[in-house]
Design an enzyme around this catalytic site. Structure first.
Site, mmCIF file in Angstrom:
data_model
loop_
_atom_site.group_PDB
_atom_site.id
_atom_site.type_symbol
_atom_site.label_atom_id
_atom_site.label_comp_id
_atom_site.label_asym_id
_atom_site.label_seq_id
_atom_site.Cartn_x
_atom_site.Cartn_y
_atom_site.Cartn_z
ATOM 1 C CE LYS A 248 -4.428 0.352 2.319
ATOM 2 N NZ LYS A 248 -5.041 0.288 3.640
HETATM 3 C C1 E4P Z 1 -8.314 1.084 3.605
HETATM 4 O O1 E4P Z 1 -7.577 0.276 3.062
HETATM 5 C C2 E4P Z 1 -8.116 1.680 4.935
HETATM 6 O O2 E4P Z 1 -7.459 0.752 5.771
HETATM 7 C C3 E4P Z 1 -9.365 2.039 5.649
HETATM 8 O O3 E4P Z 1 -10.522 1.678 4.924
HETATM 9 C C4 E4P Z 1 -9.388 3.382 6.291
HETATM 10 O O4 E4P Z 1 -10.645 3.626 6.818
HETATM 11 P P1 E4P Z 1 -10.929 4.675 8.000
HETATM 12 O O5 E4P Z 1 -11.317 5.958 7.366
HETATM 13 O O6 E4P Z 1 -12.072 4.076 8.741
HETATM 14 O O7 E4P Z 1 -9.676 4.787 8.831
#
Ligand code: E4P
Length: 222
Positions: A85
């Protein structure tokens, strides 16, 4: 639409996998920070739970492209099913370009996507996945699902093979709507996954069937 679990908790991941509905996992630094133990061994444990095949997204913490690439290569060695990522930005794009072109062809998921233009650039740089954060857009009064709809439209019109992971899911309605919009994947927190299962009429229905059966067939079982 595939469902990924947005979690770094081995217990949640094992439980959700046993339901037969999970095709992958996404983690992020905040989720890993919530867990105990070393991050590398945690990632290896999660990848193993996923059978070494289903993708597990793990985010780099470096901020300069060269460092991101080095860190990504180290993380990718932890297990065969790791997807790296990388946060959106100039440095992120450079890193994705290098990683996706390199001999090892590391798969990248460009994260923190908030516009169609960011998604187009990430795809051009070689991202295998892009992650629009719909809940965080809704939080500031924008339309998260609308962004996913537009991204699906643009990627379809231009035959872009980068998969769209609808992320930052806050409630079951989000999943229904991103599925309608054509997202390839939704990554869902365990709490929301559990909410997806339930409906009050299902609970009432089961209760009524059991009650009716018990009225006349107390001792009988199939
Ligand atoms: C995506 O890959 C992220 O880990 C995640 O969906 C972030 O979401 P949040 O806004 O609830 O932190």
């Amino acid at each position: 639409m595939q469902i990924y679990l947005d979690s770094a908790n081995p217990g949640e991941i094992e439980e959700a996998l046993s339901w037969g509905v999970i095709s992958g996992v996404t983690t992020n630094p905040s989720l890993i920070a919530n867990e105990t133990g070393g991050s590398a061994s945690l990632v290896q444990r999660i990848c193993k739970i996923l059978g070494g095949k289903k993708p597990v997204s793990v985010e780099v913490l470096s901020t300069a492209a060269e460092d991101m690439v080095k860190e990504a290569r180290r993380i990718a060695l932890l297990a065969p099913n790791i997807v790296i990522k990388i946060p959106m930005g100039v440095e992120g794009l450079k890193a994705v370009y290098q990683l996706s072109q390199g001999v090892e062809r590391v798969k990248c998921n460009v994260t923190l996507i908030f516009s169609v233009n960011q998604a187009i650039l990430a795809a051009r740089a070689g991202a295998a996945f892009v992650s629009p954060f719909i809940g965080r857009l809704d939080d500031i009064g924008w339309d998260g699902v609308g962004l996913v709809r537009e991204m699906v439209d643009v990627f379809t019109k231009h035959n872009t093979d980068t998969a769209i992971i609808a992320a930052s899911i806050r409630h079951p309605r989000h999943i229904h709507e991103v599925a309608m919009a054509g997202a390839h994947i939704a990554t869902v927190p365990f709490s929301v996954l559990k909410q997806m299962i339930s409906h009050p009429l299902t609970d009432l229905g089961v209760e009524r069937f059991l009650r009716d059966w018990a009225k006349t067939r107390t001792d009988e079982v199939f």
